[in-house]
Design an enzyme around this catalytic site. Structure first.
Site, PDB file in Angstrom:
ATOM      1  N   TRP A  11       0.819  -1.226   0.000  1.00 10.21           N
ATOM      2  CA  TRP A  11       0.000   0.000   0.000  1.00 10.21           C
ATOM      3  C   TRP A  11       0.849   1.271   0.000  1.00 10.21           C
ATOM      4  CZ3 TRP A  11      -4.263  -1.451   4.183  1.00 10.21           C
ATOM      5  CH2 TRP A  11      -5.017  -2.525   3.675  1.00 10.21           C
ATOM      6  N   GLU A 168      11.160  -6.687  -9.137  1.00  7.83           N
ATOM      7  CA  GLU A 168      10.420  -5.469  -9.489  1.00  7.83           C
ATOM      8  C   GLU A 168      11.305  -4.574 -10.349  1.00  7.83           C
ATOM      9  OE1 GLU A 168       6.947  -4.785  -6.556  1.00  7.83           O
ATOM     10  OE2 GLU A 168       8.683  -3.658  -5.841  1.00  7.83           O
ATOM     11  N   SER A 213       3.423  -2.641 -12.081  1.00  9.15           N
ATOM     12  CA  SER A 213       2.218  -2.419 -12.899  1.00  9.15           C
ATOM     13  C   SER A 213       1.435  -3.698 -13.180  1.00  9.15           C
ATOM     14  CB  SER A 213       2.571  -1.685 -14.197  1.00  9.15           C
ATOM     15  OG  SER A 213       3.116  -0.406 -13.909  1.00  9.15           O
ATOM     16  N   GLY A 234       1.282  -2.854  -6.311  1.00  9.90           N
ATOM     17  CA  GLY A 234       1.241  -1.504  -5.746  1.00  9.90           C
ATOM     18  C   GLY A 234      -0.124  -0.883  -5.977  1.00  9.90           C
ATOM     19  N   GLY A 235      -0.210  -0.023  -6.985  1.00  9.04           N
ATOM     20  CA  GLY A 235      -1.432   0.749  -7.247  1.00  9.04           C
ATOM     21  C   GLY A 235      -2.712  -0.067  -7.241  1.00  9.04           C
TER      22      GLY A 235
HETATM   23  P1  13P Z   1       2.797  -0.714  -8.986  1.00 11.55           P
HETATM   24  O1  13P Z   1       1.984  -1.990  -9.003  1.00 11.55           O
HETATM   25  O2  13P Z   1       2.014   0.485  -8.611  1.00 11.55           O
HETATM   26  O3  13P Z   1       3.593  -0.556 -10.250  1.00 11.55           O
HETATM   27  O4  13P Z   1       3.884  -0.876  -7.800  1.00 11.55           O
HETATM   28  C1  13P Z   1       4.664  -2.010  -7.743  1.00 11.55           C
HETATM   29  C2  13P Z   1       5.414  -2.015  -6.457  1.00 11.55           C
HETATM   30  O5  13P Z   1       6.300  -1.223  -6.243  1.00 11.55           O
HETATM   31  C3  13P Z   1       5.018  -2.991  -5.440  1.00 11.55           C
HETATM   32  O6  13P Z   1       5.961  -3.045  -4.403  1.00 11.55           O
END
Ligand code: 13P
Length: 257
Positions: A11, A168, A213, A234-235
């Site tokens: 989060w 990542e 993403s 993440g998002g």
């Molecule tokens: P997003 O899914 O927003 O690209 O972020 C990935 C992330 O950094 C999870 O730790």
């Protein structure tokens, strides 16, 4: 080797008591159908106790986004592994690229945090990944090998048996640019082979998540790859419906495997 999928929600620095309550409720209401995977939520420190309480009686667990390597003492503003265990955490994110870049966490500090997490009884979820420039200069494997080596030198190869890794790619985080399933698979296989050089059995069992993403519409293709064992989201983890759709995609892959 069967590896249980994990879908984890990072989060980051988002949420209030109210939004956290609604998000956890939304996730727990719909998560029962994804019972063949592990689900982990990573709220901010201040929301940990609340999230832990809301998760009671469910199979979902929570983790911290960071920790300080030490148990207690004069470290103003920091939080230790034992405190996180006391707050109900099972996992800790270690070496997220935002902490490496924005908070200047170097390889040694990341390794110390990994060790401190394990010593406290937390499962470290170690994040590794390359920048866009490093990828363009064909340094991806070299960068990731270095990120793994610094941890391995500190804790030894056996320690991977109680850890999770997330690949990542920094250029894919929060950008909407996802690594293709083939690009991600290539790096995941590299990570597994790197660990296999030290310990074949542990390499076969360690879970390697993809992050960057991940969305409901690309999750299934990523999770179909042989060395991708789930996602660090993440998002899309801030929206219960999206997060649950990603969990369902992982659950489908788990059932088919
Ligand atoms: P997003 O899914 O927003 O690209 O972020 C990935 C992330 O950094 C999870 O730790």
């Amino acid at each position: 080797m069967h590896r249980r999928f994990i879908v984890a929600g990072n989060w980051k620095m988002h949420g209030s008591r109210d939004t956290v309550m609604r998000l956890v409720k939304g996730i727990t209401d719909g998560a029962a159908v994804s019972s063949d995977i592990d689900i982990v939520l990573f709220p901010t420190y201040v929301h940990l106790a609340q999230v832990h309480a809301l998760l009671q009686g469910t199979a979902i667990v929570c983790g911290a986004q960071n920790l300080y390597p030490g148990t207690q003492g004069a470290f103003t503003g920091e939080v230790s592994g034992p405190m996180l265990v006391d707050a109900g955490c099972c996992y800790a994110l270690i070496g997220h690229s935002e902490r490496r870049a924005i908070l200047h966490e170097g390889l040694e500090l990341v390794a110390a945090k990994f060790q401190a997490a394990q010593q406290a009884g937390l499962i470290p979820l170690l994040c590794v990944g390359e920048t866009q420039a490093e990828r363009e200069h064909k340094q991806t494997e070299q960068v990731i090998a270095q990120q793994l080596a610094s941890v391995m030198e500190k804790v030894g190869a056996e320690a991977w048996s109680q850890a999770v890794i997330a690949y990542e790619p920094i250029w894919a985080i929060g950008t909407g640019l996802t690594a293709t399933p083939e690009q991600a698979q290539h790096v995941h296989a590299f990570i597994r082979a790197y660990i296999a050089k030290q310990h074949v059995a542990i390499a076969g069992g360690i879970r390697i998540l993809y992050g960057g993403s991940v969305k409901p519409d690309n999750a299934a293709q990523l999770f179909a790859m042989p060395d991708i064992d789930g996602g660090l989201i993440g998002g899309a983890s801030l929206d219960a419906k999206s997060f649950l759709a990603i969990c369902a995609a992982a659950n489908k892959s788990a059932v088919m495997a």
